[in-house]
Design an enzyme around this catalytic site. Sequence first.
Site, PDB file in Angstrom:
ATOM      1  N   GLU A   1      40.028  46.901  45.309  1.00  0.00           N
ATOM      2  CA  GLU A   1      41.048  47.292  44.341  1.00  0.00           C
ATOM      3  C   GLU A   1      41.397  46.105  43.445  1.00  0.00           C
ATOM      4  O   GLU A   1      41.718  45.017  43.943  1.00  0.00           O
ATOM      5  CB  GLU A   1      42.331  47.736  45.049  1.00  0.00           C
ATOM      6  CG  GLU A   1      42.295  49.100  45.674  1.00  0.00           C
ATOM      7  CD  GLU A   1      43.646  49.514  46.232  1.00  0.00           C
ATOM      8  OE1 GLU A   1      43.804  50.703  46.554  1.00  0.00           O
ATOM      9  OE2 GLU A   1      44.554  48.658  46.369  1.00  0.00           O
ATOM     10  N   CYS A   2      41.371  46.295  42.166  1.00  0.00           N
ATOM     11  CA  CYS A   2      41.887  45.359  41.169  1.00  0.00           C
ATOM     12  C   CYS A   2      41.359  43.936  41.389  1.00  0.00           C
ATOM     13  O   CYS A   2      40.251  43.618  40.981  1.00  0.00           O
ATOM     14  CB  CYS A   2      43.411  45.400  41.178  1.00  0.00           C
ATOM     15  SG  CYS A   2      44.172  44.767  39.672  1.00  0.00           S
TER      16      CYS A   2
END
Length: 533
Positions: free
Chosen positions: A395-396
Amino acid sequence: MSLIIAGERSGVGKTTVTLALLAYLKRQHLKVQSFKVGPDYIDPMFHQYVTGKPCRNLDPVLTSEVYVQQCFGRNIQDVDYALVEGVMGLFDGVRFCDRPLEIGEEDDFNPPLTPFVRGDEDDAPLKRGEEDDFNPLSLERGGGDKCFPDFASTAHISRLLNLPVLLVLDCSRLSASVAAIAHGFVSLDPTINFAGLILNRVGSDRHLQLLQNSLKCINLPILGILRRHQNISIPDRHLGLVPTDEMPNLDILINDLVDLAESCFDWEKLLPILKVENEIYQHLLSTKICSDKKIHLPRLITNNFEKKKSEILIGVARDRAFNFYYQDNLDILEELGAKIVFWSPLKDESLPEGIQGLYFGGGFPEVFAQQLNENFLVRKTVKKAIISGMPTYAECGGLMYLSEAIIDFNSKSWEMVGILPTKAIMGKSLKLGYRQAITNIDTPLLAANTQVYGHEFHRSELTEVPPIPLYKMWRVDEKKNHSQATVEGWNFYQIHASYLHLHWGNRVEIPRRFIEQGSVGTLHATSVGEKSK
């Protein structure tokens, strides 16, 4: 009961007040559970540092209203006091369009003190007398084209949990006008129960007297007064507060907060309100929802050898560069049979031995890009494991780490894992907000054509668009128009990598699929736990 700390707007001192209250309660050797409204990761880090217990996020966009209720009810069972920190201003939420109701929700779920609000089809001017029947800020129930005007706001959570609000007011640039502000908040939505006010940044005794005289007409107790010279600041940067792991003098700050709390709050009135009465919230644990959306409680510790033998080992990257994780996500992984092994891309030279899946959360890889770059051994090992077929969720910040390079705020390029053919460039513009997304393809976590709700919060951009993007995405306040959708996310090998942050509390099938991918056959690469030569 419990309290929600709300503000008139962002920046009025909610976090300072919340941490001061939590620190004082903890100093009295009391068991305290904290909660945070919304998707934030960093404020909960401070909560946990103070209380010693993981803070839980209450976010009905990322999860559901039912999950928010059950999460709150479940986590106050063994504590003495509980406190919820709000988000932004009290009524600041999202206009949530097309939110599907959960199975059975129409009949079995009735949030406390929630009146009916008319839908978009009633947007005609109000007739005389209609004002008494219509409250524009109350939670609207329904599906289709209807919207929820203040969905996921602090006020929304207050209604869901039937909790009183302690309103923090920034008094630094006003005196008698404070009454108009307080009156507006109290009268706007009569379903909100206000416990009292906190006056922050009061300048002098004379200033305080003017504020108190003005507020007499409001009939709300003043439960705390924080002077301007007592203002305690927490350092911040491009994505909010500096995380706890990067604050070596945090204990000094916490001690200052305890001193502040002892002298500035009316504890005689606050303690009874903050005291948890579990019997009041028993109904939250029995709310009926469909079986595949039930809340999964943490597993009981067992000595069953066969169960331990069957555990799937998930390597979770956690250090100063990667620390954005919802505790509920980690709990659910363990309950579903996974064993979490934490490791550091900054310091470790190899992956944990025997892992069968990789989980990279968000964080600040751009701040530690040089250190991540210099740890060549682990970057090489991560790439080898992924090429060998290891299921990987990023994620991210995790997505940025798996790219070819991170180009920092000084335009300096730092080589990363290099499994994704793109680079992450830091910029000034912030991408922020809730998203609804539909998968275009199968991934280790989601099947194609699956809809999820997530949150974006980043200042980096990728240099390349994936050939087959993982998601089509819209803001949650937009109606779906496939021609106007943005595309995002990567699926190479067995990677699910995206800027979108997901909370798995209401979607247990997501971590279940991830674990199943890791448990298929034996470990793809038997040497991933060894140092690369």
